[in-house]
Each structure stands twice: as C-alpha cells, then as structure tokens.
Motif scaffolding. Sequence first.
Motif, PDB file in Angstrom:
ATOM      1  N   GLU A   8       0.848  -1.191   0.000  1.00 43.15           N
ATOM      2  CA  GLU A   8       0.000   0.000   0.000  1.00 43.15           C
ATOM      3  C   GLU A   8       0.888   1.247   0.000  1.00 43.15           C
ATOM      4  O   GLU A   8       1.889   1.308   0.734  1.00 43.15           O
ATOM      5  N   THR A  13      -3.212   0.484  -3.788  1.00 43.76           N
ATOM      6  CA  THR A  13      -2.519  -0.802  -3.806  1.00 43.76           C
ATOM      7  C   THR A  13      -1.657  -0.914  -5.058  1.00 43.76           C
ATOM      8  O   THR A  13      -2.135  -0.654  -6.174  1.00 43.76           O
ATOM      9  N   PHE A  14      -0.405  -1.303  -4.865  1.00 41.23           N
ATOM     10  CA  PHE A  14       0.554  -1.449  -5.967  1.00 41.23           C
ATOM     11  C   PHE A  14       1.174  -2.841  -5.924  1.00 41.23           C
ATOM     12  O   PHE A  14       1.220  -3.488  -4.880  1.00 41.23           O
ATOM     13  N   TRP A  15       1.667  -3.258  -7.079  1.00 41.67           N
ATOM     14  CA  TRP A  15       2.450  -4.483  -7.169  1.00 41.67           C
ATOM     15  C   TRP A  15       3.864  -4.116  -7.614  1.00 41.67           C
ATOM     16  O   TRP A  15       4.056  -3.439  -8.635  1.00 41.67           O
ATOM     17  N   LEU A  22       6.565  -1.511 -11.993  1.00 38.22           N
ATOM     18  CA  LEU A  22       5.542  -1.191 -11.007  1.00 38.22           C
ATOM     19  C   LEU A  22       4.176  -1.272 -11.682  1.00 38.22           C
ATOM     20  O   LEU A  22       3.961  -0.685 -12.745  1.00 38.22           O
ATOM     21  N   TRP A  23       3.239  -1.972 -11.032  1.00 34.88           N
ATOM     22  CA  TRP A  23       1.888  -2.129 -11.570  1.00 34.88           C
ATOM     23  C   TRP A  23       0.894  -1.540 -10.577  1.00 34.88           C
ATOM     24  O   TRP A  23       0.939  -1.836  -9.383  1.00 34.88           O
ATOM     25  N   TRP A  24       0.017  -0.675 -11.095  1.00 35.90           N
ATOM     26  CA  TRP A  24      -1.042  -0.047 -10.299  1.00 35.90           C
ATOM     27  C   TRP A  24      -2.361  -0.611 -10.808  1.00 35.90           C
ATOM     28  O   TRP A  24      -2.926  -0.117 -11.781  1.00 35.90           O
ATOM     29  N   CYS A  31       4.441   1.045 -14.910  1.00 34.36           N
ATOM     30  CA  CYS A  31       5.536   2.018 -14.896  1.00 34.36           C
ATOM     31  C   CYS A  31       6.871   1.291 -14.912  1.00 34.36           C
ATOM     32  O   CYS A  31       7.090   0.356 -14.127  1.00 34.36           O
TER      33      CYS A  31
END
Length: 220
Positions: A8, A13-15, A22-24, A31
């Motif tokens: 978080e 929430t991001f991965w 980076l995945w939103w 990104c």
Amino acid sequence: MNTHHVFEFNGATFWALAEGALWWPSQKLLCVSDLHLGKSDRIARRSGRMLPPYETEATLDRLGNLVSRLAPSTIICLGDSFDDLDAALGLSEEHKARITTLQAGRTWIWVEGNHDPGPIDIGGDHKAEVMVEGLTFRHIAAPYANAEVSGHYHPKCRLQTGSSRPAFLINDSRIVLPAFGTYTGGLRASDSALKTLMGPNATAILTGKKALAVPMAATT
C-alpha cells in the motif's frame, strides 16, 4: 513463486513486479524506469568498446511480455528510456515498429530523464513529470517530495547470502524503481545518497525470479 509483492502506498494498492516494473491495478498503469535503450550503440560511439548489441531487443522483449500479461491502459516510462538522444535517433526500424506496437491502443508517456532530456519522435506524450491521482511520477526524486515515484538511481541490494539484485526502495513518501534496462549497472542501497533519501525505515523489494521484500537496512 512470488512474481510480485503487493504493498500500500498513498492510499492505493501497488504491485512491485519481480521483473522490475511497477503495476497499479486500479489504474491499469504500468511504470518502468531507466530502459537505457541503445546503450551498446552509445558505448561504441563514445569509447569504441563493442558490446553485444542485444540489449534493446532483450529489454523490449521483457516489456512486451508484461504488456501481453497485464494489458495496461497506461504505460509510463520514467526517464532515461534511451541512453542518449543519438541512441534514440539511431533505433532500427524494427525496434521503432515494436515500440509503436506496444503503444497501440493505450496512453504512453515518456518522462524526461537526464540521458534523454528532450522530446523524441517515437510516439507517445513527453512530459517533464506527470501526476496521476495525486501521485507524481518523475525521473529524479525531489528532496522533500511526498507521494512520488521516481527512478534514476538504479538501486541494487545485496543480502547476507551474497546475492545482489536490482530492487525497489519504498518509504512512506516515495517509491524508487530499479532500472528495467538490460545493460544497466546499479547503486547499492547502502550508498549514502540512497540512505539519506530513503531513511532508516525503508523497505527494499528485490527483483529476479521472485519479488522479495526485506528491510532496506538489512541489505548492503
């Protein structure tokens, strides 16, 4: 296998993907930072040292795999996407076509970096920085920024086991992405520049075959 680490940040929430992107999920936003496309070309031009010219192909392959898997609506390339402006202008028609294919049907934003400070005529939008839902995406972290995503430093971490990997660095106010490019070095998380920027309570998420979250202070 932990192909991503969920966290978080700024109320969202991001991965952190094991591949170094980076995945939103809620924004369908992918990104990546510091692709450094054309690095072997730039090294050959400036030093005469010849490296196998495969890094652009390998980097675009990895990016293409993520695009196929996640189907992002938006892609932000967070600066130093090209190793210099001549490297961008010297991309082969095949590589330009691959980038055009990746851009098709989605918003694509090139954030300017210190290696590629000007607009590049390869589709997409060019921005000094971009804000999405209160989160600022820029190439180099600002000293007193809040809710910021940046790159530039190519952070790497070494565990006590001796393995060293590119890593995300995360604290309460910023995320620093690892370099996504194939021929990119790195700055140790223990370097004073990163320790000062991130503070003592930051988390490192190591990339590789799996995403591994550890306290940044536990790495070297």
